[in-house]
Design a protein around this motif. Structure first.
Motif, PDB file in Angstrom:
ATOM      1  N   HIS A 145      -7.247  -0.891   0.785  1.00 32.04           N
ATOM      2  CA  HIS A 145      -7.099  -2.319   1.048  1.00 32.04           C
ATOM      3  C   HIS A 145      -6.263  -3.019  -0.029  1.00 32.04           C
ATOM      4  O   HIS A 145      -6.235  -2.604  -1.185  1.00 32.04           O
ATOM      5  N   GLY A 146      -5.676  -4.144   0.369  1.00 28.40           N
ATOM      6  CA  GLY A 146      -4.955  -4.972  -0.582  1.00 28.40           C
ATOM      7  C   GLY A 146      -5.890  -5.828  -1.408  1.00 28.40           C
ATOM      8  O   GLY A 146      -5.923  -5.726  -2.640  1.00 28.40           O
ATOM      9  N   ILE A 147      -6.673  -6.698  -0.745  1.00 31.53           N
ATOM     10  CA  ILE A 147      -7.665  -7.539  -1.426  1.00 31.53           C
ATOM     11  C   ILE A 147      -9.020  -7.293  -0.791  1.00 31.53           C
ATOM     12  O   ILE A 147      -9.192  -7.451   0.419  1.00 31.53           O
ATOM     13  N   PHE A 148      -9.987  -6.919  -1.623  1.00 31.23           N
ATOM     14  CA  PHE A 148     -11.349  -6.570  -1.211  1.00 31.23           C
ATOM     15  C   PHE A 148     -12.287  -7.643  -1.756  1.00 31.23           C
ATOM     16  O   PHE A 148     -12.403  -7.837  -2.969  1.00 31.23           O
ATOM     17  N   ILE A 149     -12.953  -8.398  -0.867  1.00 30.32           N
ATOM     18  CA  ILE A 149     -13.893  -9.464  -1.239  1.00 30.32           C
ATOM     19  C   ILE A 149     -15.254  -9.070  -0.703  1.00 30.32           C
ATOM     20  O   ILE A 149     -15.413  -8.885   0.503  1.00 30.32           O
ATOM     21  N   ALA A 150     -16.232  -8.938  -1.589  1.00 34.73           N
ATOM     22  CA  ALA A 150     -17.490  -8.354  -1.122  1.00 34.73           C
ATOM     23  C   ALA A 150     -18.673  -8.837  -1.948  1.00 34.73           C
ATOM     24  O   ALA A 150     -18.536  -9.583  -2.917  1.00 34.73           O
ATOM     25  N   GLY A 151     -19.873  -8.341  -1.523  1.00 40.26           N
ATOM     26  CA  GLY A 151     -21.108  -8.684  -2.219  1.00 40.26           C
ATOM     27  C   GLY A 151     -21.425 -10.153  -2.051  1.00 40.26           C
ATOM     28  O   GLY A 151     -21.237 -10.739  -0.988  1.00 40.26           O
ATOM     29  N   SER A 152     -21.893 -10.783  -3.117  1.00 36.74           N
ATOM     30  CA  SER A 152     -22.292 -12.188  -3.069  1.00 36.74           C
ATOM     31  C   SER A 152     -21.172 -13.129  -3.497  1.00 36.74           C
ATOM     32  O   SER A 152     -21.434 -14.259  -3.922  1.00 36.74           O
ATOM     33  N   SER A 153     -19.937 -12.694  -3.399  1.00 37.50           N
ATOM     34  CA  SER A 153     -18.810 -13.529  -3.817  1.00 37.50           C
ATOM     35  C   SER A 153     -18.812 -14.868  -3.078  1.00 37.50           C
ATOM     36  O   SER A 153     -19.110 -14.928  -1.885  1.00 37.50           O
ATOM     37  N   SER A 154     -18.454 -15.943  -3.794  1.00 37.51           N
ATOM     38  CA  SER A 154     -18.450 -17.269  -3.186  1.00 37.51           C
ATOM     39  C   SER A 154     -17.353 -18.126  -3.790  1.00 37.51           C
ATOM     40  O   SER A 154     -16.917 -17.900  -4.924  1.00 37.51           O
ATOM     41  N   ASN A 155     -16.922 -19.109  -3.015  1.00 43.43           N
ATOM     42  CA  ASN A 155     -15.843 -20.002  -3.425  1.00 43.43           C
ATOM     43  C   ASN A 155     -14.605 -19.204  -3.832  1.00 43.43           C
ATOM     44  O   ASN A 155     -14.094 -19.309  -4.941  1.00 43.43           O
ATOM     45  N   LYS A 213       0.896  -5.537   2.860  1.00 43.92           N
ATOM     46  CA  LYS A 213       1.509  -4.698   3.887  1.00 43.92           C
ATOM     47  C   LYS A 213       1.444  -3.221   3.514  1.00 43.92           C
ATOM     48  O   LYS A 213       1.273  -2.857   2.344  1.00 43.92           O
ATOM     49  N   ASP A 214       1.547  -2.389   4.529  1.00 42.17           N
ATOM     50  CA  ASP A 214       1.659  -0.935   4.375  1.00 42.17           C
ATOM     51  C   ASP A 214       0.419  -0.301   3.736  1.00 42.17           C
ATOM     52  O   ASP A 214       0.532   0.715   3.043  1.00 42.17           O
ATOM     53  N   PHE A 215      -0.756  -0.867   3.998  1.00 43.71           N
ATOM     54  CA  PHE A 215      -1.971  -0.296   3.415  1.00 43.71           C
ATOM     55  C   PHE A 215      -2.560   0.782   4.317  1.00 43.71           C
ATOM     56  O   PHE A 215      -2.434   0.741   5.538  1.00 43.71           O
ATOM     57  N   TRP A 216      -3.229   1.743   3.685  1.00 47.27           N
ATOM     58  CA  TRP A 216      -3.878   2.841   4.394  1.00 47.27           C
ATOM     59  C   TRP A 216      -5.018   2.335   5.264  1.00 47.27           C
ATOM     60  O   TRP A 216      -5.384   2.952   6.255  1.00 47.27           O
ATOM     61  N   GLY A 217      -5.557   1.195   4.897  1.00 44.98           N
ATOM     62  CA  GLY A 217      -6.609   0.559   5.684  1.00 44.98           C
ATOM     63  C   GLY A 217      -6.219  -0.849   6.094  1.00 44.98           C
ATOM     64  O   GLY A 217      -5.358  -1.043   6.949  1.00 44.98           O
ATOM     65  N   ASP A 218      -6.830  -1.857   5.468  1.00 48.14           N
ATOM     66  CA  ASP A 218      -6.639  -3.260   5.840  1.00 48.14           C
ATOM     67  C   ASP A 218      -5.842  -3.996   4.767  1.00 48.14           C
ATOM     68  O   ASP A 218      -6.003  -3.741   3.571  1.00 48.14           O
ATOM     69  N   GLY A 219      -5.070  -4.971   5.200  1.00 45.97           N
ATOM     70  CA  GLY A 219      -4.430  -5.837   4.220  1.00 45.97           C
ATOM     71  C   GLY A 219      -5.461  -6.616   3.418  1.00 45.97           C
ATOM     72  O   GLY A 219      -5.403  -6.675   2.189  1.00 45.97           O
ATOM     73  N   PHE A 220      -6.448  -7.196   4.128  1.00 45.60           N
ATOM     74  CA  PHE A 220      -7.503  -8.004   3.509  1.00 45.60           C
ATOM     75  C   PHE A 220      -8.833  -7.608   4.147  1.00 45.60           C
ATOM     76  O   PHE A 220      -8.887  -7.335   5.344  1.00 45.60           O
ATOM     77  N   ILE A 221      -9.900  -7.621   3.350  1.00 41.37           N
ATOM     78  CA  ILE A 221     -11.218  -7.337   3.915  1.00 41.37           C
ATOM     79  C   ILE A 221     -12.272  -8.184   3.212  1.00 41.37           C
ATOM     80  O   ILE A 221     -12.231  -8.382   1.991  1.00 41.37           O
ATOM     81  N   GLY A 258       0.810  -1.212   0.000  1.00 49.51           N
ATOM     82  CA  GLY A 258       0.000   0.000   0.000  1.00 49.51           C
ATOM     83  C   GLY A 258       0.843   1.261   0.000  1.00 49.51           C
ATOM     84  O   GLY A 258       2.074   1.227  -0.143  1.00 49.51           O
ATOM     85  N   ASP A 259       0.166   2.394   0.216  1.00 51.69           N
ATOM     86  CA  ASP A 259       0.847   3.691   0.105  1.00 51.69           C
ATOM     87  C   ASP A 259       0.885   4.446   1.439  1.00 51.69           C
ATOM     88  O   ASP A 259       0.949   5.666   1.449  1.00 51.69           O
ATOM     89  N   ARG A 260       0.864   3.719   2.554  1.00 52.90           N
ATOM     90  CA  ARG A 260       0.728   4.415   3.835  1.00 52.90           C
ATOM     91  C   ARG A 260       1.837   5.438   4.067  1.00 52.90           C
ATOM     92  O   ARG A 260       1.635   6.437   4.751  1.00 52.90           O
ATOM     93  N   TYR A 261       2.986   5.242   3.485  1.00 46.37           N
ATOM     94  CA  TYR A 261       4.074   6.199   3.679  1.00 46.37           C
ATOM     95  C   TYR A 261       4.090   7.292   2.609  1.00 46.37           C
ATOM     96  O   TYR A 261       4.846   8.261   2.731  1.00 46.37           O
ATOM     97  N   ASP A 262       3.263   7.139   1.570  1.00 44.70           N
ATOM     98  CA  ASP A 262       3.225   8.116   0.480  1.00 44.70           C
ATOM     99  C   ASP A 262       1.822   8.650   0.222  1.00 44.70           C
ATOM    100  O   ASP A 262       1.607   9.350  -0.765  1.00 44.70           O
TER     101      ASP A 262
END
Length: 454
Positions: free
Chosen positions: A169-179, A188-196, A155-159
């Protein structure tokens, strides 16, 4: 001199010769065909050898991505993802650093149904610095049958060019995603979460059957991993460390979002290492019917494991915390607040700055059993019934020793069961009970405590 006299051929001899001639003709014209049929049947009975062609491989290099050239590689990688999905292929991103536009509207890497994306162990996908409150490297939204593996996401937390927001976030998994499977990825170094992993409140959808294993979330601002909605999710054999920068700063945070109408259940946290986070190591917030088993939770500043709700918004109920090693955390090893019917068993809880286990407010029917609770600076187990449900707590068959306060301190509960505990060498009382009503307290062993052994 003997003479050969030819005998006339009889009717029976003629019949035999005709029969022999017919047999020869049958052998010549029919037997090979019949044998062939039998041979074909025998071959058909053998199991067929299935030849499965390897899926085609697509490299972003074929679409113009050049590693280490300090140029935006988002479109080239996206083309590889699109082409591979259309042809049921695999995306392989080679070693080197590739820059990604993480803007959800103009960039990000949109994963497709059936995507298989493999990063080399020396591949880095790096967020181009931005001022966005929300951004992502990979977006997995309403997708099925996806696999992402390997490499490092940075991520860009230092920039980062703004001070607001907390959802990069690094990887964003959302909605009706499955399997969905994510493995071997470092974020690493993300402004928010590594994974969500999160739901879609507007459309009332949520992810299911998500497996995240052998990943690392390190030095992210908000969380190592957040899970806010979903069912049948496994996080296994992973490390979440050094989260710091903006609350809650947990290693693993299971936290239902308002209005709390999407499920967050059947999440299993297995064999993870959660260490050095500024918040809790693991948090269950408004999250019920989940489990944390065989994790190592050490050196987290807000405490080891939190299970909590609130008086107004609901509880975290029926979670299982079992066989974890919880050591050297600031505050409490395990803290339970406004949560009922949780099972805390078989854990080693040691060297906390406060209590080994602390429970308060609306904590009915929580069960504390077979734990080793030792060398915490406060009480081994501290219970205050407080507001709302105070009944049915069970504290059974724990070994509580060498703590700086009492072994057990239990205040303001009803119908509690406190049995078969070993309370040894605690600085204060082995057991300190106050306003414990209509309860069973028996067969506990208290030896070598500072005062008031019972």
């Amino acid at each position: 001199m003997h003479m050969m006299i030819k005998q006339p051929i009889s009717f029976h001899d003629k019949y035999w010769i005709l029969w022999l001639l017919a047999a020869v003709i049958a052998a010549v014209f029919f037997i090979p065909k019949t044998a062939g049929v039998l041979l074909e049947q025998t071959e058909d009975e053998k199991p067929a050898v299935q030849q499965t062609a390897a899926p085609p491989v697509f490299s972003p290099a074929a679409f113009g991505a050049v590693p280490n050239d300090a140029k935006d590689d988002t479109k080239a990688i996206q083309k590889a993802i699109d082409e591979a999905a259309a042809k049921k292929g695999v995306v392989r991103i080679p070693a080197g650093t590739f820059l990604i536009n993480t803007n959800p509207d103009t960039g990000t890497l949109h994963v497709k149904d059936g995507s298989v994306i493999q990063l080399d162990s020396k591949t880095t996908l790096k967020a181009i610095p931005n001022d966005l409150p929300i951004y992502r490297i990979f977006t997995v939204y309403n997708r099925t049958n996806v696999k992402i593996s390997g490499g490092t996401l940075v991520g860009d937390r230092y920039d980062h060019t703004d001070t607001g927001g907390e959802f990069g976030h690094g990887i964003f998994i959302a909605g009706s995603s499955s399997n969905i499977t994510v493995s071997g990825v470092t974020a690493k170094d993300f402004w928010g979460d590594g994974f969500i992993v999160e739901g879609d409140a507007k459309n009332r959808t949520y992810p299911t059957d998500v497996a995240i294993h052998n990943v690392t979330g390190d030095n992210n601002r908000r969380q190592g991993i957040s899970i806010t909605a979903g069912k049948n999710i496994i996080v296994k054999n992973s490390t979440f460390s050094n989260t710091n920068g903006t609350a809650p700063e947990a290693g693993i945070d299971l936290e239902r979002d308002p209005p709390f109408d999407l499920p967050l259940e059947d999440v299993e946290l297995l064999y993870n290492k959660v260490t050095g986070n500024n918040g809790y190591g693991i948090a269950f917030v408004y999250a019920s019917h989940n489990s944390a088993l065989n994790n190592v939770v050490t050196g987290n500043k807000a405490g080891g494991i939190y299970i909590g709700g609130s008086q107004d918004s609901g509880a975290a109920d029926e979670n299982t915390i079992r066989n974890n090693f919880i050591s050297g955390n600031s505050e409490n090893g395990i803290f339970i607040n406004f949560s009922t019917k949780n099972a805390i068993s078989g854990n080693t809880i040691e060297k906390s700055e406060k209590d080994g286990i602390s429970m308060m407010n609306h904590i009915g029917q929580n069960r504390i059993s077979t734990n080793l609770i030792r060398q915490n600076k406060g009480n081994g187990v501290s219970v205050w019934g407080g507001l709302n449900d105070q009944s049915g707590i069970v504290i059974q068959s724990n070994e509580v020793r060498g703590n700086g306060g009492a072994g057990l301190s239990v205040v303001d509960v009803t119908d509690a069961t406190i049995i078969h505990n070993r309370l040894l060498s605690n600085t204060q009382a082995g057991m300190n009970l106050k306003a414990v009503k209509e309860s069973t307290v028996q067969k506990n062993t208290a030896k070598g405590n500072g005062r008031n052994d019972e």
